[in-house]
Design a protein around this motif. Structure first.
Motif, PDB file in Angstrom:
ATOM      1  N   VAL A   1       1.116  -1.096   0.177  1.00 42.38           N
ATOM      2  CA  VAL A   1       0.160  -0.260  -0.523  1.00 42.38           C
ATOM      3  C   VAL A   1       1.157   1.414   0.036  1.00 42.38           C
ATOM      4  O   VAL A   1       0.344   2.572  -0.795  1.00 42.38           O
ATOM      5  CB  VAL A   1      -1.033   0.079   1.173  1.00 42.38           C
TER       6      VAL A   1
ATOM      7  N   GLY B   1       2.267   1.641  -3.507  1.00 44.39           N
ATOM      8  CA  GLY B   1       1.166   2.048  -4.463  1.00 44.39           C
ATOM      9  C   GLY B   1       0.923   3.418  -4.340  1.00 44.39           C
ATOM     10  O   GLY B   1       0.709   4.496  -5.082  1.00 44.39           O
ATOM     11  N   LEU B   2       0.918   3.950  -3.415  1.00 39.38           N
ATOM     12  CA  LEU B   2       0.411   5.029  -2.588  1.00 39.38           C
ATOM     13  C   LEU B   2       1.948   5.996  -3.168  1.00 39.38           C
ATOM     14  O   LEU B   2       1.500   7.542  -3.968  1.00 39.38           O
ATOM     15  CB  LEU B   2      -0.234   5.714  -1.213  1.00 39.38           C
TER      16      LEU B   2
ATOM     17  N   LEU C   1       4.207   5.800  -5.173  1.00 31.32           N
ATOM     18  CA  LEU C   1       4.283   6.144  -6.645  1.00 31.32           C
ATOM     19  C   LEU C   1       3.327   6.711  -7.637  1.00 31.32           C
ATOM     20  O   LEU C   1       3.372   7.133  -8.526  1.00 31.32           O
ATOM     21  CB  LEU C   1       4.053   4.242  -7.305  1.00 31.32           C
ATOM     22  N   GLU C   2       1.807   6.337  -6.938  1.00 27.27           N
ATOM     23  CA  GLU C   2       0.855   7.889  -7.659  1.00 27.27           C
ATOM     24  C   GLU C   2       1.238   8.923  -7.331  1.00 27.27           C
ATOM     25  O   GLU C   2       0.589   9.923  -7.664  1.00 27.27           O
ATOM     26  CB  GLU C   2      -1.016   7.218  -7.422  1.00 27.27           C
TER      27      GLU C   2
ATOM     28  N   LEU D   1       2.072  11.303 -10.109  1.00 31.96           N
ATOM     29  CA  LEU D   1       0.726  12.392 -10.451  1.00 31.96           C
ATOM     30  C   LEU D   1       0.847  13.223  -9.505  1.00 31.96           C
ATOM     31  O   LEU D   1      -0.127  12.966  -8.502  1.00 31.96           O
ATOM     32  CB  LEU D   1      -0.504  11.637 -10.734  1.00 31.96           C
TER      33      LEU D   1
ATOM     34  N   ALA E   1      -3.222  15.161  -8.463  1.00 29.32           N
ATOM     35  CA  ALA E   1      -4.128  14.059  -8.519  1.00 29.32           C
ATOM     36  C   ALA E   1      -5.141  13.662  -7.466  1.00 29.32           C
ATOM     37  O   ALA E   1      -5.612  12.998  -7.176  1.00 29.32           O
ATOM     38  CB  ALA E   1      -4.046  13.139  -9.574  1.00 29.32           C
ATOM     39  N   PHE E   2      -4.021  14.424  -5.969  1.00 24.88           N
ATOM     40  CA  PHE E   2      -4.501  14.209  -4.762  1.00 24.88           C
ATOM     41  C   PHE E   2      -4.083  15.453  -4.377  1.00 24.88           C
ATOM     42  O   PHE E   2      -3.646  16.191  -4.547  1.00 24.88           O
ATOM     43  CB  PHE E   2      -3.731  13.432  -4.330  1.00 24.88           C
ATOM     44  N   ALA E   3      -5.121  15.560  -3.322  1.00 23.70           N
ATOM     45  CA  ALA E   3      -6.407  16.788  -2.243  1.00 23.70           C
ATOM     46  C   ALA E   3      -4.586  16.397  -1.010  1.00 23.70           C
ATOM     47  O   ALA E   3      -3.842  15.509  -0.650  1.00 23.70           O
ATOM     48  CB  ALA E   3      -6.587  17.037  -1.922  1.00 23.70           C
TER      49      ALA E   3
ATOM     50  N   GLU F   1      -3.866  13.642   1.180  1.00 17.97           N
ATOM     51  CA  GLU F   1      -5.266  12.511   1.338  1.00 17.97           C
ATOM     52  C   GLU F   1      -4.055  10.886   0.920  1.00 17.97           C
ATOM     53  O   GLU F   1      -4.440  10.500   1.921  1.00 17.97           O
ATOM     54  CB  GLU F   1      -5.790  12.781  -0.085  1.00 17.97           C
TER      55      GLU F   1
ATOM     56  N   ILE G   1      -5.265   7.870   3.249  1.00 19.38           N
ATOM     57  CA  ILE G   1      -5.405   6.625   3.072  1.00 19.38           C
ATOM     58  C   ILE G   1      -4.878   5.884   2.915  1.00 19.38           C
ATOM     59  O   ILE G   1      -5.254   4.993   3.466  1.00 19.38           O
ATOM     60  CB  ILE G   1      -5.758   7.237   1.222  1.00 19.38           C
TER      61      ILE G   1
ATOM     62  N   SER H   1      -5.524   2.830   5.451  1.00 21.06           N
ATOM     63  CA  SER H   1      -5.562   1.018   4.443  1.00 21.06           C
ATOM     64  C   SER H   1      -4.391  -0.070   5.814  1.00 21.06           C
ATOM     65  O   SER H   1      -5.237  -0.799   5.292  1.00 21.06           O
ATOM     66  CB  SER H   1      -4.908   1.555   3.400  1.00 21.06           C
TER      67      SER H   1
END
Lengths: 228, 228
Positions: free
Chosen positions: B181, B184-185, B187-188, B192, B195-197, B200, B204, B208
């Motif tokens: 998790v 992945g977070l 990386l994203e 990007l 793409a996230f506040a 955020e 998350i 998670s």
DNA sequence: TGCGTAATTATACGCTTGCATAATTACGCT
DNA sequence: AGCGTAATTATGCAAGCGTATAATTACGCA
């Protein structure tokens, strides 16, 4: 002296005559060149995907690439789009063929993302190769963002169908989280294929996504004891 | 004609005399060269980290690199190890400074991994650059595996300290899942950034990891309303 | 059957790359 | 102070890169 080194078209006929060739449909040739580029990038990274190597792999001479793509960068972009499209299509197909029950559909989606051929060192090599190029090419970055959001939306749709109540914000957060687990497991499994037991990633993925969403996904997975 | 293009050492003195330089301690020079390579890879990918560009960035001439590293590949490997070591040290430091309660320690570890400077497009570029090179260099692959397992073990240690009962198999699976998790977070969020506040990803991530482990991590996070 | 043309090959050019080697110069040591 | 040497610069080279362009040839079409 030595011109290039092609794939050595059979026997050197000693007479210095031209290479035999056959004309191909434009779409076929483009697809062949793209496939050759993808194969090389996935095998050895972007560095080995030279114009000459790509042409050699595709069974043509380097000049032909310029005939179909204005520049090498254009070919790279086309290859990237092709890979993304194929992945998206594969995901859609899995969902389309999945059972009707929402829990089972999600479970199938998760497990299929965490085993071969999706989990694959070569695929990760390809992905990493494109990733590093994204930082300089705005067009490619935009393509990546669109693809990522499309994939996440797909997952979010599956989650929304589950029999549970969650508002929009919770739904978004859950989709981001589940996507992250899947991405992370995919990455680790692809980078270190020997670090995990067979089926381990799928089991962990199901358990994690289930825990995040508050339901037991593994119980809803269609039986698969089938060894054939 | 033009020799190279150095960083233009102040005024061209018109007389074609040699570049002034100062001798440096061996360790310092090596560190400078490594830092230059890391900066270039993270900014533009491996392709722009040429011997000449690295030397230019480090304020020396290309030949010097060969004096400290037998080959360019050796420099790249040294740069990779340096980055990995720095990340590992940073993680250890966060844990060492964390509060005593196990839940709080884990919460701090998770959130610190999901905000700058850990989440950072340049860092991801660097990581991707190394990643694609790993596929051909066995030594580098081994270094990566060791680093990954070390990081995961760190996380697993934090999880083991939690007040809950779990056998060894469950512990391993939880560590793999939580690591995924976070990866992945990270990386994203790095790929990007828009793409996230703000905050955020951390929220998350906490939710998670908490869900996977079956506890409410956010409740144990030390207060941070501090806006200064 | 043979012509026209577009697909393909062949060749070459300028640039950059990593690496080798020779020339220089800053600095420690006595 | 000045010598010796190792750190650093300067120069060059062969190979490979992407690309441009001219020469050929396979194949559709009359």
């Amino acid at each position: 002296m030595q011109a290039y080194n092609y794939a050595a078209p059979e026997k050197e006929t000693m007479t210095g005559d031209r290479r035999k060739f056959s004309r191909q449909d434009e779409d076929t040739r483009r697809a062949d060149l793209i496939a050759a580029a993808v194969a090389l990038i996935s095998e050895g990274g972007p560095a080995v995907a030279t114009v000459r190597a790509i042409a050699d792999r595709a069974g043509v001479t380097p000049g032909l690439i310029r005939h179909y793509f204005a520049t090498k960068e254009a070919l790279t972009r086309a290859a990237y789009s092709a890979v993304m499209d194929a992945m998206t299509e594969a995901s859609l197909k899995v969902v389309a063929e999945a059972p009707a029950r929402p829990e089972a559909r999600l479970a199938v989606f998760v497990t299929s993302s965490l085993r071969p051929p999706v989990v694959d060192p070569a695929a990760m090599g390809l992905w990493a190769g494109f990733l590093h190029q994204m930082r300089r090419d705005a067009d490619m970055r935009a393509a990546h963002e669109a693809s990522y959001l499309h994939y996440r939306d797909l997952l979010q749709g599956l989650i929304a169908d589950l029999p549970r109540k969650a508002d929009a914000a919770r739904l978004r957060a859950d989709a981001i989280a589940c996507n992250a687990v899947i991405d992370g497991l995919w990455l680790e499994g692809s980078a270190l294929p020997d670090a995990f037991a067979p089926g381990e990633l799928e089991r962990i993925g199901l358990a994690s996504v289930g825990a995040i969403l508050g339901l037991d996904l593994a119980a809803h997975l269609p039986q698969e004891g089938n060894t054939a």
